[in-house]
Write a protein that holds these residues in place. Structure first.
Motif, PDB file in Angstrom:
ATOM      1  N   VAL A  57      -8.523   2.787   0.908  1.00 15.60           N
ATOM      2  CA  VAL A  57      -8.480   3.606  -0.403  1.00 15.60           C
ATOM      3  C   VAL A  57      -9.881   2.642  -1.421  1.00 15.60           C
ATOM      4  N   TYR A  58     -10.357   3.412  -2.328  1.00 15.60           N
ATOM      5  CA  TYR A  58     -11.741   2.956  -2.976  1.00 15.60           C
ATOM      6  C   TYR A  58     -11.479   3.189  -4.500  1.00 15.60           C
ATOM      7  N   VAL A  59     -12.395   2.662  -5.050  1.00 16.32           N
ATOM      8  CA  VAL A  59     -12.522   2.868  -6.616  1.00 16.32           C
ATOM      9  C   VAL A  59     -13.862   3.308  -6.992  1.00 16.32           C
ATOM     10  N   HIS A  60     -14.040   4.115  -7.791  1.00  9.80           N
ATOM     11  CA  HIS A  60     -15.510   4.059  -8.447  1.00  9.80           C
ATOM     12  C   HIS A  60     -15.620   3.367  -9.530  1.00  9.80           C
ATOM     13  N   GLU A  61     -16.970   3.093 -10.119  1.00  9.56           N
ATOM     14  CA  GLU A  61     -17.340   2.531 -11.468  1.00  9.56           C
ATOM     15  C   GLU A  61     -16.488   3.447 -12.439  1.00  9.56           C
ATOM     16  N   GLU A  62     -16.160   2.907 -13.568  1.00  7.13           N
ATOM     17  CA  GLU A  62     -15.237   3.248 -14.686  1.00  7.13           C
ATOM     18  C   GLU A  62     -15.780   4.599 -15.046  1.00  7.13           C
ATOM     19  N   GLY A  63     -17.129   4.536 -15.288  1.00  3.68           N
ATOM     20  CA  GLY A  63     -17.491   5.846 -16.095  1.00  3.68           C
ATOM     21  C   GLY A  63     -17.201   7.055 -15.187  1.00  3.68           C
ATOM     22  N   TRP A  64     -17.282   6.980 -13.855  1.00  2.91           N
ATOM     23  CA  TRP A  64     -16.861   8.141 -12.853  1.00  2.91           C
ATOM     24  C   TRP A  64     -15.692   8.758 -13.426  1.00  2.91           C
ATOM     25  N   TYR A  65     -14.747   8.083 -13.770  1.00  2.00           N
ATOM     26  CA  TYR A  65     -13.284   8.832 -14.247  1.00  2.00           C
ATOM     27  C   TYR A  65     -13.368   9.206 -15.675  1.00  2.00           C
ATOM     28  N   HIS A 113      -6.082  -5.376   9.381  1.00  2.00           N
ATOM     29  CA  HIS A 113      -6.684  -5.144   8.340  1.00  2.00           C
ATOM     30  C   HIS A 113      -8.251  -5.175   8.624  1.00  2.00           C
ATOM     31  N   TYR A 114      -9.203  -4.409   7.982  1.00  2.00           N
ATOM     32  CA  TYR A 114     -10.519  -4.461   8.108  1.00  2.00           C
ATOM     33  C   TYR A 114     -11.033  -4.845   6.770  1.00  2.00           C
ATOM     34  N   ARG A 115     -10.313  -4.636   5.749  1.00  2.00           N
ATOM     35  CA  ARG A 115     -10.802  -5.099   4.244  1.00  2.00           C
ATOM     36  C   ARG A 115      -9.504  -5.080   3.537  1.00  2.00           C
ATOM     37  N   TRP A 116      -9.396  -6.364   2.531  1.00  2.00           N
ATOM     38  CA  TRP A 116      -8.147  -6.356   1.854  1.00  2.00           C
ATOM     39  C   TRP A 116      -8.721  -7.151   0.644  1.00  2.00           C
ATOM     40  N   SER A 117      -7.665  -7.017  -0.635  1.00  2.00           N
ATOM     41  CA  SER A 117      -7.975  -7.410  -1.856  1.00  2.00           C
ATOM     42  C   SER A 117      -6.981  -7.673  -2.610  1.00  2.00           C
ATOM     43  N   ASP A 118      -7.072  -8.351  -3.697  1.00  2.00           N
ATOM     44  CA  ASP A 118      -5.871  -8.495  -4.671  1.00  2.00           C
ATOM     45  C   ASP A 118      -5.094  -7.255  -5.162  1.00  2.00           C
ATOM     46  N   ALA A 119      -6.278  -6.296  -5.119  1.00  2.00           N
ATOM     47  CA  ALA A 119      -5.595  -4.994  -5.673  1.00  2.00           C
ATOM     48  C   ALA A 119      -4.842  -4.326  -4.656  1.00  2.00           C
ATOM     49  N   MET A 259      -0.965   1.223 -15.536  1.00  2.00           N
ATOM     50  CA  MET A 259      -1.464   0.031 -15.945  1.00  2.00           C
ATOM     51  C   MET A 259      -2.380  -0.630 -14.791  1.00  2.00           C
ATOM     52  N   LEU A 260      -1.772  -0.485 -13.543  1.00  2.00           N
ATOM     53  CA  LEU A 260      -2.421  -0.636 -12.504  1.00  2.00           C
ATOM     54  C   LEU A 260      -3.678  -0.019 -12.250  1.00  2.00           C
ATOM     55  N   PHE A 261      -3.655   1.181 -12.352  1.00  2.00           N
ATOM     56  CA  PHE A 261      -4.990   1.976 -12.252  1.00  2.00           C
ATOM     57  C   PHE A 261      -5.937   1.705 -13.292  1.00  2.00           C
ATOM     58  N   ARG A 262      -5.820   1.194 -14.675  1.00  2.00           N
ATOM     59  CA  ARG A 262      -6.704   0.834 -15.455  1.00  2.00           C
ATOM     60  C   ARG A 262      -7.017  -0.461 -14.996  1.00  2.00           C
ATOM     61  N   ALA A 263      -6.544  -1.293 -14.603  1.00  2.00           N
ATOM     62  CA  ALA A 263      -6.868  -2.685 -14.329  1.00  2.00           C
ATOM     63  C   ALA A 263      -7.640  -2.643 -13.227  1.00  2.00           C
ATOM     64  N   ILE A 264      -7.377  -1.783 -12.197  1.00  2.00           N
ATOM     65  CA  ILE A 264      -8.586  -1.708 -10.905  1.00  2.00           C
ATOM     66  C   ILE A 264      -9.900  -1.000 -11.459  1.00  2.00           C
ATOM     67  N   VAL A 265      -9.642  -0.069 -12.176  1.00  2.00           N
ATOM     68  CA  VAL A 265     -11.023   0.857 -12.551  1.00  2.00           C
ATOM     69  C   VAL A 265     -11.852  -0.347 -13.437  1.00  2.00           C
ATOM     70  N   ARG A 266     -11.031  -1.073 -14.312  1.00  2.00           N
ATOM     71  CA  ARG A 266     -11.950  -1.924 -15.346  1.00  2.00           C
ATOM     72  C   ARG A 266     -12.520  -3.214 -14.359  1.00  2.00           C
ATOM     73  N   GLY A 267     -11.851  -3.647 -13.276  1.00  2.00           N
ATOM     74  CA  GLY A 267     -12.129  -4.731 -12.484  1.00  2.00           C
ATOM     75  C   GLY A 267     -11.422  -5.843 -12.856  1.00  2.00           C
ATOM     76  N   ALA A 268     -10.360  -5.602 -13.512  1.00  2.00           N
ATOM     77  CA  ALA A 268      -9.556  -6.875 -13.938  1.00  2.00           C
ATOM     78  C   ALA A 268      -8.616  -7.374 -12.888  1.00  2.00           C
ATOM     79  N   VAL A 269      -8.360  -6.057 -11.595  1.00  2.00           N
ATOM     80  CA  VAL A 269      -7.631  -6.718 -10.603  1.00  2.00           C
ATOM     81  C   VAL A 269      -8.847  -6.227  -9.711  1.00  2.00           C
ATOM     82  N   SER A 270      -9.292  -7.177  -8.599  1.00  2.00           N
ATOM     83  CA  SER A 270     -10.417  -6.744  -7.674  1.00  2.00           C
ATOM     84  C   SER A 270      -9.809  -6.942  -6.373  1.00  2.00           C
TER      85      SER A 270
END
Length: 270
Positions: A57-65, A113-119, A259-270
């Motif tokens: 699962v991945y996230v784009h930069e905020e502007g993409w959304y 796991h190959y990659r993992w994060s706080d998100a 709320m989680l979506f916004r936090a991830i996209v904005r980088g508050a949860v990485s």
């Protein structure tokens, strides 16, 4: 005791997977939140020639959304004999998690796991709270019934059992048993963990151990005689699942997911 549920993964393969994931991040300008193994290697019964089923699962930069035109929400790599690599955008993933989506919850419970994060940890917490829905039950019944049907067709033609299909029906059957005996707790992805908590008889466990050892040494298309005791286990669990007609509503987690979506996209949860 069942065989080791986590086969050794060659460090060279892990490094190659990491390079492929880094290449995806560069090519698509995304950040991968987690990447896991989702196929038989994570389930606990790979064959020597099993491919690598990498899901992420991945996230784009905020502007993409913020675009008027929604972008594509999946990334798929060409499938080869060795690699099957694809992933979902975080917005797609969260919307599916709210349904809930048993496939995504399985990804999040993968032991490899190959990659993992706080998100990813936050997604796990959210996914666990969707476990009361019988969507999981119907998912495993549908998945297992398809494999059982294909196995029966092959057996009618050849008179032998395709052990890969047997395990592909047996794992959903054990997940259904987990749901039946542990309501409200999401079944683990790993087959050995399902079996450890599944109250298997001595005979059932003996046959599973024997076939696990055989499958881990044989090729993907290994064939052999039918195993009546396991066929009976599978059908008994599927029959119980068929009788569970009611579907409980999933928990209302929309606001929390937003709320989680916004936090991830904005980088508050990485």
């Amino acid at each position: 005791m069942l065989l080791d549920s986590l086969p050794h993964l060659d460090p060279v393969i892990r490094k190659e997977i990491d390079l492929k994931l880094s290449g995806i991040e560069r090519e698509h300008a995304v950040r991968i939140l987690f990447a896991v193994e989702s196929g038989s290697r994570a389930w606990g019964f790979p064959s020597p020639d099993s491919d690598y089923d990498v899901r992420f699962v991945y996230v784009h930069e905020e502007g993409w959304y913020l675009s008027l035109t929604p972008g594509r929400d999946v990334i798929e790599q060409p499938v080869t004999e060795i690699w099957d690599i694809n992933g979902w955008d975080i917005r797609k993933a969260l919307n599916l998690l709210l349904k809930p989506n048993p496939v995504l919850v399985e990804w999040l419970s993968s032991p490899v796991h190959y990659r993992w994060s706080d998100a990813a940890d936050q997604l796990v917490k959210l996914g666990r709270r969707t476990g009361d829905s019988t969507a999981y039950l119907h998912h495993y019944l549908r998945l297992g019934s398809q494999q059982k049907h294909l196995a029966e067709i092959a057996y009618a033609k050849t008179g032998v059992t395709h052990y890969k299909r047997l395990f592909y029906a047996l794992r959903p059957a054990m997940a259904i048993r987990w749901i039946r005996t542990r309501p409200g707790i999401v079944p683990p992805m790993n087959f050995q963990k399902l079996c450890a908590g599944g109250g298997l008889t001595v005979g059932e466990k003996r046959e599973i151990v024997r076939l696990l050892a055989l499958k881990m040494k044989a090729e993907e298309n290994a064939l052999g005689p039918s195993v009546l005791i396991l066929d009976s286990l599978i059908e008994a669990e599927f029959e119980w699942a068929r009788k569970q007609a009611s579907v409980l509503p999933a928990a209302d987690l929309q606001a929390e997911a937003e709320m989680l979506f916004r936090a991830i996209v904005r980088g508050a949860v990485s």
